[in-house]
Design a protein around this motif. Structure first.
Motif, short mmCIF file in Angstrom:
data_model
loop_
_atom_site.label_atom_id
_atom_site.label_comp_id
_atom_site.label_asym_id
_atom_site.label_seq_id
_atom_site.Cartn_x
_atom_site.Cartn_y
_atom_site.Cartn_z
N LEU A 382 76.65 -33.20 -43.28
CA LEU A 382 77.85 -32.36 -43.29
C LEU A 382 77.79 -31.38 -42.13
O LEU A 382 76.81 -30.65 -41.98
N PRO A 383 78.82 -31.35 -41.30
CA PRO A 383 78.84 -30.35 -40.23
C PRO A 383 79.03 -28.96 -40.82
O PRO A 383 79.69 -28.80 -41.85
N GLY A 389 87.86 -14.35 -40.75
CA GLY A 389 89.24 -13.97 -41.04
C GLY A 389 90.27 -14.89 -40.42
O GLY A 389 91.44 -14.88 -40.83
N ALA A 390 89.88 -15.70 -39.44
CA ALA A 390 90.82 -16.60 -38.77
C ALA A 390 90.78 -18.01 -39.35
O ALA A 390 91.55 -18.88 -38.93
N THR A 391 89.89 -18.27 -40.32
CA THR A 391 89.79 -19.60 -40.91
C THR A 391 91.05 -19.89 -41.71
O THR A 391 91.49 -19.07 -42.52
N THR A 392 91.61 -21.08 -41.51
CA THR A 392 92.84 -21.45 -42.22
C THR A 392 92.52 -22.15 -43.53
O THR A 392 91.42 -22.68 -43.73
N LEU A 396 89.55 -25.06 -44.79
CA LEU A 396 88.76 -25.01 -46.03
C LEU A 396 88.95 -26.27 -46.85
O LEU A 396 88.00 -26.81 -47.42
N LEU A 397 90.19 -26.75 -46.92
CA LEU A 397 90.49 -27.93 -47.72
C LEU A 397 89.96 -29.22 -47.08
O LEU A 397 89.78 -30.23 -47.74
N ALA A 398 89.73 -29.17 -45.76
CA ALA A 398 89.24 -30.36 -45.08
C ALA A 398 87.73 -30.52 -45.19
O ALA A 398 87.20 -31.57 -44.85
N HIS A 399 87.05 -29.51 -45.65
CA HIS A 399 85.59 -29.57 -45.77
C HIS A 399 85.24 -29.79 -47.24
O HIS A 399 85.72 -29.09 -48.12
N ALA A 403 86.39 -27.12 -50.43
CA ALA A 403 87.65 -27.73 -50.90
C ALA A 403 87.87 -27.63 -52.42
O ALA A 403 88.96 -27.25 -52.87
N PRO A 404 86.87 -27.93 -53.25
CA PRO A 404 87.09 -27.84 -54.71
C PRO A 404 87.46 -26.42 -55.16
O PRO A 404 88.26 -26.26 -56.11
#
Length: 404
Positions: A382-383, A389-392, A396-399, A403-404
């Motif tokens: 897993l990368p 604060g800039a994370t969309t 989050l949902l793509a990792h 994601a859960p």
């Protein structure tokens, strides 16, 4: 105890070594264009034009220079074999200098012949160690010679002696182009074998020949501001760049013609998925569909079809040269591991391939893919994801961890 450090006497068989050099160059030379004029027929009246026919440029300039035991020329080889060849110097081998008399003599010789072979290339004053080329052109006198001879002789063949790609604006005007590169001391005999069909060309390009200098991926970055050069191309060099740009080129990476033809079929892919460990086998049948014996360089490329950012359209991951008699079919097999699908991930500090689907493309050149299939890949790697604060939300949902 006593150790005997004496070495056995060396055996220097200059004739045998020269024969090996000739055989190697015969294998490596690359037929770039051919409308059917090659191989030349026995007894054909041919004009040899250009001093490289007599004095081939067979090695690079600078520290790579060696003293060869002997150097063969295409002209001497033709004479030794009793070929009907007339020679005109045309232009010098060591400089860009046009001579009106030589040009006229070459054109006349070409008119009187059944075919004209122009031995062209880059002299040391243009291409050598220690300085950069100013452009990708052949000397102007050579380009002029090729264009003028091609006007009067439809069977004009260009034999190239160069260490790197050149622009070939006359490629569509000549009947054939044979790339000898800097082929070593046996280059002349090798050229003779290939021109007259004693051997079948089987070399394939290890680089792309762009249409012009300005098409190079480094064009806007090199030579920089005099103090700094920005290597902004990243992995997009050579065919990776031209594929991504969908840009036409003169001759593509992997390109090479033959006096016969080949057909690809029966691609066999693994049924299961490849993982981080282990390997899978991929095979394809290659058939000689022509009338003479020949060799094909079978090339396997991998394409990441997972939408991974910054990855080339495809990358060469294996090749195999296979010799085939007319009508013969052989199976060529490749072994793939996770490393063949991977790129270096700086965050992981390791090689990484995302899970998903990868295209397996096989053919005779980067622009001549004959068969393709798909390979499924699964990974436990897993990368890393750095959250701030800039994370969309999309990131989050793509990792798979947040994601859960």
């Amino acid at each position: 105890y006593f150790v005997d450090h004496r070495h056995p006497e060396g055996v220097f068989d200059r004739d045998a070594d020269h024969g090996k050099a000739t055989d190697i160059e015969t294998e490596c030379a690359d037929l770039l264009e051919n409308n059917g004029v090659l191989p030349l027929k026995a007894g054909m009246k041919v004009a040899y034009i250009g001093e490289y026919a007599q004095k081939p440029r067979y090695q690079g300039g600078g520290s790579s220079h060696i003293n060869a035991s002997r150097v063969s020329s295409a002209l001497d080889s033709a004479k030794e074999k009793g070929r009907d060849v007339a020679y005109v110097k045309g232009f010098p081998a060591d400089r860009d200098e046009e001579d009106a008399g030589e040009l006229a003599a070459a054109v006349q010789a070409a008119k009187e012949a059944e075919a004209a072979v122009i031995f062209a290339g880059l002299p040391d004053v243009i291409e050598s160690e220690g300085y950069d080329r100013k452009d990708m052109k052949l000397p102007a006198c050579q380009n002029r010679m090729i264009e003028e001879v091609a006007k009067v002789q439809p069977n004009t063949i260009v034999v190239l002696h160069n260490g790197s790609p050149i622009e070939a604006p006359w490629a569509g005007q000549v009947a054939a182009v044979l790339e000898m590169y800097l082929g070593g001391q046996g280059v002349g005999e090798a050229a003779d074998r290939l021109l007259y069909g004693e051997a079948n060309p089987s070399g394939h390009l290890a680089e792309t020949f762009p249409l012009r200098l300005e098409d190079n991926p480094s064009y806007l970055n090199f030579p920089g501001d005099g103090a700094n050069v920005n290597y902004a191309e990243g992995v997009y060099v050579g065919y990776r760049y031209y594929d991504a740009k969908k840009m036409p080129v003169r001759w593509a990476f992997g390109h090479g013609l033959s006096y016969t033809t080949f057909a690809y079929s029966n691609l066999k892919m693994p049924e299961g998925a490849l993982g981080d460990t282990g390997s899978v086998k991929v095979s394809v049948d290659v058939k000689n569909t022509g009338s003479v014996e020949g060799k094909e360089a079978v090339q396997l490329y991998v394409s990441d079809r997972n939408g991974t950012a910054g990855r080339p359209v495809k990358e060469l991951k294996g090749f195999a040269k296979v010799g085939l008699k007319p009508g013969e079919t052989k199976t060529v097999e490749f072994t793939l591991t996770a490393r063949d699908l991977s790129f270096y991930h700086e965050g992981l500090g390791d090689w990484y391939a995302p899970a998903g689907t990868y295209g397996i493309l096989i053919g005779g050149a980067s622009d001549r893919i004959a068969v393709e299939g798909e390979l499924l890949f699964r990974t436990e790697k897993l990368p890393p994801l750095y959250v701030d604060g800039a994370t969309t939300l999309g990131e989050l949902l793509a990792h798979p961890v947040p994601a859960p």
